[in-house]
Design a protein around this motif. Structure first.
Motif, PDB file in Angstrom:
ATOM      1  N   ASP A  13      -1.504  13.086   3.546  1.00 49.18           N
ATOM      2  CA  ASP A  13      -1.460  11.399   2.795  1.00 49.18           C
ATOM      3  C   ASP A  13      -0.528  10.256   3.452  1.00 49.18           C
ATOM      4  OD1 ASP A  13      -3.589  11.907   1.900  1.00 49.18           O
ATOM      5  OD2 ASP A  13      -2.843  12.463  -0.060  1.00 49.18           O
ATOM      6  N   CYS A  14      -1.079   8.926   4.005  1.00 50.21           N
ATOM      7  CA  CYS A  14       0.287   8.033   4.025  1.00 50.21           C
ATOM      8  C   CYS A  14      -0.130   7.151   3.432  1.00 50.21           C
ATOM      9  CB  CYS A  14       0.691   8.130   5.587  1.00 50.21           C
ATOM     10  SG  CYS A  14      -1.141   7.523   6.751  1.00 50.21           S
ATOM     11  N   VAL A  15       0.991   5.604   4.169  1.00 49.85           N
ATOM     12  CA  VAL A  15       1.240   4.650   3.177  1.00 49.85           C
ATOM     13  C   VAL A  15       0.918   3.762   4.471  1.00 49.85           C
ATOM     14  CG1 VAL A  15       1.427   3.291   1.947  1.00 49.85           C
ATOM     15  CG2 VAL A  15       1.404   5.519   0.951  1.00 49.85           C
ATOM     16  N   TYR A  16       0.483   3.210   5.147  1.00 51.03           N
ATOM     17  CA  TYR A  16       0.937   2.114   6.030  1.00 51.03           C
ATOM     18  C   TYR A  16       1.286   0.617   5.652  1.00 51.03           C
ATOM     19  CZ  TYR A  16      -4.453   0.895   5.512  1.00 51.03           C
ATOM     20  OH  TYR A  16      -4.891   0.717   4.497  1.00 51.03           O
ATOM     21  N   LYS A  52      -3.200   2.870   2.085  1.00 48.86           N
ATOM     22  CA  LYS A  52      -3.108   4.121   2.223  1.00 48.86           C
ATOM     23  C   LYS A  52      -4.421   5.027   2.838  1.00 48.86           C
ATOM     24  CE  LYS A  52      -4.239   8.656  -0.182  1.00 48.86           C
ATOM     25  NZ  LYS A  52      -5.461   9.457   0.984  1.00 48.86           N
ATOM     26  N   THR A  53      -4.365   5.964   3.108  1.00 45.86           N
ATOM     27  CA  THR A  53      -4.724   7.117   3.976  1.00 45.86           C
ATOM     28  C   THR A  53      -4.457   8.554   4.620  1.00 45.86           C
ATOM     29  OG1 THR A  53      -6.855   7.094   5.875  1.00 45.86           O
ATOM     30  CG2 THR A  53      -4.344   5.782   6.190  1.00 45.86           C
ATOM     31  N   PHE A  54      -5.188   9.499   5.371  1.00 44.46           N
ATOM     32  CA  PHE A  54      -5.067   9.799   5.980  1.00 44.46           C
ATOM     33  C   PHE A  54      -4.504   9.697   7.084  1.00 44.46           C
ATOM     34  CE2 PHE A  54      -5.137  14.276   7.866  1.00 44.46           C
ATOM     35  CZ  PHE A  54      -4.776  15.185   7.293  1.00 44.46           C
ATOM     36  N   THR A  55      -3.603  10.567   8.059  1.00 47.13           N
ATOM     37  CA  THR A  55      -2.530   9.925   9.198  1.00 47.13           C
ATOM     38  C   THR A  55      -3.917  10.129  10.180  1.00 47.13           C
ATOM     39  OG1 THR A  55      -1.976  12.015   9.500  1.00 47.13           O
ATOM     40  CG2 THR A  55      -0.480  10.543   8.683  1.00 47.13           C
ATOM     41  N   GLY A  56      -4.609  10.845  10.138  1.00 47.54           N
ATOM     42  CA  GLY A  56      -5.640  11.678  10.821  1.00 47.54           C
ATOM     43  C   GLY A  56      -6.780  10.306  10.568  1.00 47.54           C
ATOM     44  N   TYR A  57      -6.712   9.504  10.180  1.00 51.40           N
ATOM     45  CA  TYR A  57      -7.915   8.551  10.395  1.00 51.40           C
ATOM     46  C   TYR A  57      -7.046   7.256   9.814  1.00 51.40           C
ATOM     47  CZ  TYR A  57     -10.762  12.284   9.306  1.00 51.40           C
ATOM     48  OH  TYR A  57     -11.633  13.146   8.574  1.00 51.40           O
ATOM     49  N   LEU A  58      -5.702   6.937  10.444  1.00 52.35           N
ATOM     50  CA  LEU A  58      -5.114   5.879  10.465  1.00 52.35           C
ATOM     51  C   LEU A  58      -5.707   4.970  11.395  1.00 52.35           C
ATOM     52  CD1 LEU A  58      -2.496   4.402   8.873  1.00 52.35           C
ATOM     53  CD2 LEU A  58      -1.265   5.312  10.658  1.00 52.35           C
ATOM     54  N   LEU A  59      -5.813   5.514  12.477  1.00 51.97           N
ATOM     55  CA  LEU A  59      -6.359   4.432  13.264  1.00 51.97           C
ATOM     56  C   LEU A  59      -8.037   3.487  13.246  1.00 51.97           C
ATOM     57  CD1 LEU A  59      -4.993   5.460  16.798  1.00 51.97           C
ATOM     58  CD2 LEU A  59      -3.843   3.733  15.268  1.00 51.97           C
ATOM     59  N   SER A  60      -8.812   4.491  12.854  1.00 51.98           N
ATOM     60  CA  SER A  60      -9.547   4.057  12.103  1.00 51.98           C
ATOM     61  C   SER A  60      -9.856   3.458  11.378  1.00 51.98           C
ATOM     62  CB  SER A  60     -11.015   5.616  12.070  1.00 51.98           C
ATOM     63  OG  SER A  60     -10.965   6.383  12.369  1.00 51.98           O
ATOM     64  N   ARG A  61      -8.777   3.498  10.578  1.00 55.41           N
ATOM     65  CA  ARG A  61      -8.732   2.374   9.207  1.00 55.41           C
ATOM     66  C   ARG A  61      -8.391   0.885  10.096  1.00 55.41           C
ATOM     67  NH1 ARG A  61     -10.029   0.054   6.310  1.00 55.41           N
ATOM     68  NH2 ARG A  61      -8.841  -0.828   4.188  1.00 55.41           N
ATOM     69  N   ILE A  62      -7.005   0.812  10.395  1.00 57.62           N
ATOM     70  CA  ILE A  62      -7.015  -0.281  11.362  1.00 57.62           C
ATOM     71  C   ILE A  62      -8.074  -0.741  11.651  1.00 57.62           C
ATOM     72  CG2 ILE A  62      -5.528  -1.429  13.278  1.00 57.62           C
ATOM     73  CD1 ILE A  62      -3.586  -0.238  10.658  1.00 57.62           C
ATOM     74  N   LEU A 115      -0.646  -1.957  13.453  1.00 54.33           N
ATOM     75  CA  LEU A 115      -0.058  -1.318  12.805  1.00 54.33           C
ATOM     76  C   LEU A 115       0.993  -1.363  12.923  1.00 54.33           C
ATOM     77  CD1 LEU A 115      -0.587   0.738  11.031  1.00 54.33           C
ATOM     78  CD2 LEU A 115      -0.350   2.235  12.668  1.00 54.33           C
ATOM     79  N   LEU A 116       2.391  -1.775  11.796  1.00 50.84           N
ATOM     80  CA  LEU A 116       3.602  -1.588  11.547  1.00 50.84           C
ATOM     81  C   LEU A 116       4.312  -0.493  11.867  1.00 50.84           C
ATOM     82  CD1 LEU A 116       3.660  -4.381  10.278  1.00 50.84           C
ATOM     83  CD2 LEU A 116       4.263  -4.682  12.190  1.00 50.84           C
ATOM     84  N   ALA A 117       4.000   0.628  11.212  1.00 53.26           N
ATOM     85  CA  ALA A 117       5.150   1.510  10.672  1.00 53.26           C
ATOM     86  C   ALA A 117       3.900   2.555   9.936  1.00 53.26           C
ATOM     87  CB  ALA A 117       6.401   1.437   9.768  1.00 53.26           C
ATOM     88  N   TYR A 118       3.858   3.876   8.994  1.00 58.19           N
ATOM     89  CA  TYR A 118       3.637   4.018   7.859  1.00 58.19           C
ATOM     90  C   TYR A 118       4.765   5.469   7.437  1.00 58.19           C
ATOM     91  CZ  TYR A 118       2.449   7.717  11.822  1.00 58.19           C
ATOM     92  OH  TYR A 118       2.783   8.818  12.454  1.00 58.19           O
ATOM     93  N   MET A 119       4.113   5.684   6.478  1.00 58.31           N
ATOM     94  CA  MET A 119       5.165   6.917   5.845  1.00 58.31           C
ATOM     95  C   MET A 119       4.056   7.805   5.502  1.00 58.31           C
ATOM     96  SD  MET A 119       6.807   4.159   3.096  1.00 58.31           S
ATOM     97  CE  MET A 119       7.106   5.352   1.783  1.00 58.31           C
ATOM     98  N   SER A 120       4.788   8.834   4.373  1.00 57.20           N
ATOM     99  CA  SER A 120       4.047  10.118   4.015  1.00 57.20           C
ATOM    100  C   SER A 120       4.047   9.452   2.238  1.00 57.20           C
ATOM    101  CB  SER A 120       4.694  11.419   3.344  1.00 57.20           C
ATOM    102  OG  SER A 120       4.543  12.408   4.931  1.00 57.20           O
ATOM    103  N   GLY A 121       2.724   9.589   1.650  1.00 56.44           N
ATOM    104  CA  GLY A 121       3.127   9.038   0.241  1.00 56.44           C
ATOM    105  C   GLY A 121       1.278   9.306   0.023  1.00 56.44           C
ATOM    106  N   ASP A 122       1.127   8.965  -1.388  1.00 57.87           N
ATOM    107  CA  ASP A 122      -0.463   9.441  -1.841  1.00 57.87           C
ATOM    108  C   ASP A 122      -0.317   7.890  -2.523  1.00 57.87           C
ATOM    109  OD1 ASP A 122       1.067   9.235  -3.994  1.00 57.87           O
ATOM    110  OD2 ASP A 122       0.486  11.351  -4.314  1.00 57.87           O
TER     111      ASP A 122
END
Length: 120
Positions: A22-25, A39-49, A62-69
């Motif tokens: 889980d990550c916050v982007y 918020k999304t799962f890193t595995g789907y981050l680019l799809s979210r963008i 996409l600027l950055a991301y960090m762990s987070g729910d």
């Protein structure tokens, strides 16, 4: 089909020491200058963008991301409420920029806009 597995398009590969799960982007819409905290799962981050770009009809970065729910995302929304423009979109501020700078930067060499996201 051979034993070779296909890597799904739009995934950020796991890199030791970087957030995974889980990550916050943080993504910026250059047309407005607003920054999305989502918020999304890193595995789907680019799809979210890609989904955000499709919804807006223009590119975002996409600027950055960090762990987070979900709770971490909500805490950030509350923390930056003074900068909220609408929904999950915020005006840039010194404290928000500092948090983005302290987060894991987006991987280099990623193209977002259009039908696909891919690694170059």
């Amino acid at each position: 089909m051979s034993g070779r597995q296909r890597r799904p398009i739009g995934r950020i590969p796991y890199v030791a020491g970087q957030p995974y799960g889980d990550c916050v982007y943080f993504a910026i819409d250059h047309a407005t200058g607003l920054i999305k905290i989502g918020k999304t799962f890193t595995g789907y981050l680019l799809s979210r963008i890609r989904d955000i770009e499709r919804d807006l009809g223009r590119p975002v970065t996409l600027l950055a991301y960090m762990s987070g729910d979900w709770y971490a995302e909500q805490a950030l929304h509350k923390r930056f409420a003074h900068s909220r423009d609408h929904s999950e979109w915020f005006r840039a501020s010194a404290d928000l920029n500092a948090l983005i700078s302290a987060s894991t930067p987006a991987p280099e060499g990623i193209a977002y806009w259009g039908e696909w996201s891919w690694f170059r």
